[in-house]
Write a protein that holds these residues in place. Structure first.
Motif, PDB file in Angstrom:
ATOM      1  N   ARG A  22     -23.306 -34.017 -25.487  1.00 41.92           N
ATOM      2  CA  ARG A  22     -21.928 -33.627 -25.162  1.00 41.92           C
ATOM      3  C   ARG A  22     -21.903 -32.512 -24.114  1.00 41.92           C
ATOM      4  N   LEU A  23     -23.024 -31.754 -24.030  1.00 37.54           N
ATOM      5  CA  LEU A  23     -23.145 -30.716 -22.983  1.00 37.54           C
ATOM      6  C   LEU A  23     -23.687 -31.322 -21.683  1.00 37.54           C
ATOM      7  N   ASN A  24     -23.944 -32.644 -21.706  1.00 33.88           N
ATOM      8  CA  ASN A  24     -24.478 -33.370 -20.555  1.00 33.88           C
ATOM      9  C   ASN A  24     -25.876 -32.898 -20.145  1.00 33.88           C
ATOM     10  N   LYS A  25     -26.659 -32.511 -21.148  1.00 34.67           N
ATOM     11  CA  LYS A  25     -28.053 -32.139 -20.900  1.00 34.67           C
ATOM     12  C   LYS A  25     -28.908 -33.399 -20.889  1.00 34.67           C
ATOM     13  N   ASN A  26     -29.971 -33.398 -20.074  1.00 31.07           N
ATOM     14  CA  ASN A  26     -30.952 -34.494 -20.129  1.00 31.07           C
ATOM     15  C   ASN A  26     -31.835 -34.252 -21.341  1.00 31.07           C
ATOM     16  N   ILE A  27     -31.994 -35.262 -22.179  1.00 31.06           N
ATOM     17  CA  ILE A  27     -32.740 -35.097 -23.432  1.00 31.06           C
ATOM     18  C   ILE A  27     -34.095 -35.787 -23.326  1.00 31.06           C
ATOM     19  N   LEU A  28     -35.142 -35.063 -23.712  1.00 31.38           N
ATOM     20  CA  LEU A  28     -36.476 -35.658 -23.766  1.00 31.38           C
ATOM     21  C   LEU A  28     -36.894 -35.746 -25.236  1.00 31.38           C
ATOM     22  N   LEU A  29     -37.071 -36.975 -25.722  1.00 31.81           N
ATOM     23  CA  LEU A  29     -37.503 -37.195 -27.104  1.00 31.81           C
ATOM     24  C   LEU A  29     -39.016 -37.298 -27.112  1.00 31.81           C
ATOM     25  N   ASP A 102     -37.813 -45.038 -21.150  1.00 36.45           N
ATOM     26  CA  ASP A 102     -38.807 -45.067 -22.219  1.00 36.45           C
ATOM     27  C   ASP A 102     -40.212 -44.835 -21.674  1.00 36.45           C
ATOM     28  N   GLU A 103     -41.008 -44.071 -22.414  1.00 37.29           N
ATOM     29  CA  GLU A 103     -42.407 -43.778 -22.044  1.00 37.29           C
ATOM     30  C   GLU A 103     -42.501 -43.248 -20.616  1.00 37.29           C
ATOM     31  N   ILE A 104     -41.707 -42.237 -20.338  1.00 33.03           N
ATOM     32  CA  ILE A 104     -41.587 -41.691 -18.971  1.00 33.03           C
ATOM     33  C   ILE A 104     -42.945 -41.206 -18.433  1.00 33.03           C
ATOM     34  N   ASN A 105     -43.873 -40.828 -19.336  1.00 39.79           N
ATOM     35  CA  ASN A 105     -45.182 -40.352 -18.859  1.00 39.79           C
ATOM     36  C   ASN A 105     -46.182 -41.489 -18.641  1.00 39.79           C
ATOM     37  N   MET A 106     -45.702 -42.748 -18.708  1.00 43.71           N
ATOM     38  CA  MET A 106     -46.569 -43.881 -18.328  1.00 43.71           C
ATOM     39  C   MET A 106     -46.425 -44.171 -16.827  1.00 43.71           C
ATOM     40  N   ALA A 107     -45.338 -43.646 -16.225  1.00 44.47           N
ATOM     41  CA  ALA A 107     -45.094 -43.932 -14.805  1.00 44.47           C
ATOM     42  C   ALA A 107     -46.012 -43.094 -13.920  1.00 44.47           C
ATOM     43  N   LYS A 108     -46.326 -43.622 -12.731  1.00 41.15           N
ATOM     44  CA  LYS A 108     -47.123 -42.845 -11.769  1.00 41.15           C
ATOM     45  C   LYS A 108     -46.284 -41.637 -11.326  1.00 41.15           C
ATOM     46  N   PRO A 109     -46.880 -40.436 -11.271  1.00 42.11           N
ATOM     47  CA  PRO A 109     -46.096 -39.235 -10.955  1.00 42.11           C
ATOM     48  C   PRO A 109     -45.320 -39.339  -9.642  1.00 42.11           C
ATOM     49  N   GLU A 110     -45.852 -40.099  -8.662  1.00 43.55           N
ATOM     50  CA  GLU A 110     -45.156 -40.167  -7.362  1.00 43.55           C
ATOM     51  C   GLU A 110     -43.892 -41.027  -7.396  1.00 43.55           C
ATOM     52  N   LEU A 160     -40.285 -32.066 -13.295  1.00 42.66           N
ATOM     53  CA  LEU A 160     -39.506 -33.087 -13.992  1.00 42.66           C
ATOM     54  C   LEU A 160     -39.191 -32.611 -15.412  1.00 42.66           C
ATOM     55  N   LYS A 161     -40.218 -32.097 -16.090  1.00 45.32           N
ATOM     56  CA  LYS A 161     -40.051 -31.641 -17.475  1.00 45.32           C
ATOM     57  C   LYS A 161     -38.990 -30.544 -17.567  1.00 45.32           C
ATOM     58  N   ASN A 162     -38.943 -29.689 -16.539  1.00 48.06           N
ATOM     59  CA  ASN A 162     -37.970 -28.582 -16.538  1.00 48.06           C
ATOM     60  C   ASN A 162     -36.523 -29.049 -16.467  1.00 48.06           C
ATOM     61  N   ARG A 163     -36.313 -30.291 -16.134  1.00 46.15           N
ATOM     62  CA  ARG A 163     -34.949 -30.821 -16.049  1.00 46.15           C
ATOM     63  C   ARG A 163     -34.438 -31.345 -17.396  1.00 46.15           C
ATOM     64  N   PHE A 164     -35.287 -31.255 -18.422  1.00 47.43           N
ATOM     65  CA  PHE A 164     -34.920 -31.769 -19.749  1.00 47.43           C
ATOM     66  C   PHE A 164     -34.900 -30.674 -20.808  1.00 47.43           C
ATOM     67  N   VAL A 165     -34.105 -30.915 -21.860  1.00 49.80           N
ATOM     68  CA  VAL A 165     -34.267 -30.159 -23.099  1.00 49.80           C
ATOM     69  C   VAL A 165     -34.999 -31.103 -24.056  1.00 49.80           C
ATOM     70  N   VAL A 166     -35.840 -30.545 -24.923  1.00 40.51           N
ATOM     71  CA  VAL A 166     -36.766 -31.383 -25.694  1.00 40.51           C
ATOM     72  C   VAL A 166     -36.430 -31.410 -27.181  1.00 40.51           C
ATOM     73  N   ILE A 167     -36.525 -32.596 -27.770  1.00 44.70           N
ATOM     74  CA  ILE A 167     -36.405 -32.732 -29.235  1.00 44.70           C
ATOM     75  C   ILE A 167     -37.667 -33.414 -29.737  1.00 44.70           C
ATOM     76  N   GLN A 168     -38.314 -32.793 -30.701  1.00 45.58           N
ATOM     77  CA  GLN A 168     -39.503 -33.382 -31.322  1.00 45.58           C
ATOM     78  C   GLN A 168     -39.038 -34.377 -32.386  1.00 45.58           C
ATOM     79  N   VAL A 169     -39.500 -35.624 -32.277  1.00 43.63           N
ATOM     80  CA  VAL A 169     -39.130 -36.657 -33.251  1.00 43.63           C
ATOM     81  C   VAL A 169     -40.403 -37.062 -33.993  1.00 43.63           C
ATOM     82  N   ASP A 170     -40.494 -36.658 -35.255  1.00 46.48           N
ATOM     83  CA  ASP A 170     -41.701 -36.974 -36.021  1.00 46.48           C
ATOM     84  C   ASP A 170     -41.488 -38.199 -36.902  1.00 46.48           C
ATOM     85  N   TYR A 171     -42.592 -38.712 -37.413  1.00 43.08           N
ATOM     86  CA  TYR A 171     -42.522 -39.821 -38.352  1.00 43.08           C
ATOM     87  C   TYR A 171     -41.692 -39.421 -39.567  1.00 43.08           C
ATOM     88  N   ILE A 172     -41.066 -40.407 -40.190  1.00 48.51           N
ATOM     89  CA  ILE A 172     -40.362 -40.139 -41.447  1.00 48.51           C
ATOM     90  C   ILE A 172     -41.253 -40.609 -42.590  1.00 48.51           C
TER      91      ILE A 172
END
Length: 263
Positions: A22-29, A102-110, A160-172
């Protein structure tokens, strides 16, 4: 079709993600494979009632996969013309929809710097194929997911990481996992569900120790296993849902040992 909601014993995971959106932040799960990151994004999309466009990253991801491509079409007069077909990023921006990467760190950095302007306060992009400047409509939001330490992943670029706020999602686990199995699978045998949860704990431990891959201990695999156990013996259900997906014989044997211990 009824949509299953994201469930976690830690209520703040969904609540915080919703507030950030709702704050229009980019979310990194951030979390292991099969911990429900995509389910969380889908549930957010439903809650705010905004459709979601998905990008699945891989080493083959290129600018066309993100932005779109030029093609030749025949117009109403029968003449051929070159048109640009919008990709998921541009579609989401123009419609004011959610973009899920999804899986943003699978992409080539360039490949990803092309999104820098999309992910910062500008919320805009110059399409390199057409020269068009696209400004995102209100409602546009970005959610990305990252599997840390997964085979084939790269450390995420700091800019790139600095453009996101992070939420840790653990197993249930435990009671919450029991609820998920009951709501999202066909299995309702309490005793068998408890055994499956104990079996899954063993898989998680083996996954943490690097004996088996994370995917083998995912919620997805567990739901499949629970469904199959309603129509076949549990040992075969595990074989079909988990063991046969694995290439490594040592991994397969480790799970066969866990079956013998739990069932």
């Amino acid at each position: 079709m009824e949509q299953h909601q994201y469930i976690n014993s830690d209520q703040s995971v969904f609540g915080d993600a919703y507030s950030m959106m709702r704050l229009n932040k980019n979310i990194l799960l951030k979390g292991p494979t099969g911990s429900g990151k995509t389910k969380l994004a889908e549930t957010l999309s439903e809650k705010v009632n905004i459709p979601m466009h998905q990008v699945n990253c891989s080493v083959d991801l290129d600018a066309e996969s993100l932005l779109g491509f030029k093609t030749i079409q025949t117009n109403a007069d029968g003449n051929q013309e070159i048109v640009f077909i919008d990709g998921p990023v541009i579609q989401a921006m123009k419609e004011g929809h959610i973009l899920y990467i999804d899986e943003i760190n699978m992409a080539k950095p360039e490949t990803l710097p092309i999104l820098n302007g999309v992910l910062d306060y500008r919320r805009s992009l110059t399409n390199p194929y057409t020269g068009e400047v696209i400004k995102a409509k209100p409602g546009f939001n970005v959610i990305a997911a990252i599997n840390e330490g997964y085979v084939g992943t790269l450390p995420m670029n700091e800019a790139l990481k600095n453009r996101f706020v992070v939420i840790q999602v653990d197993y249930i686990d435990g009671e919450i996992l029991k609820r998920v199995i009951k709501e999202q699978s066909l299995l309702d045998d309490e005793q068998l569900i408890s055994k499956i949860i104990a079996f899954n704990e063993d898989l998680r431990t083996m996954s943490k120790q690097g004996q088996i891959s994370e995917e083998a201990a995912s919620i997805r695999a567990l739901i499949d296993l629970s469904d199959l156990s309603t129509v076949m013996p549990i040992e075969r259900a595990v074989k079909r849902a988990i063991i046969d997906k694995l290439e490594d014989e040592r991994e397969q044997q480790a799970i066969i040992n866990a079956i013998e211990l739990n069932f």
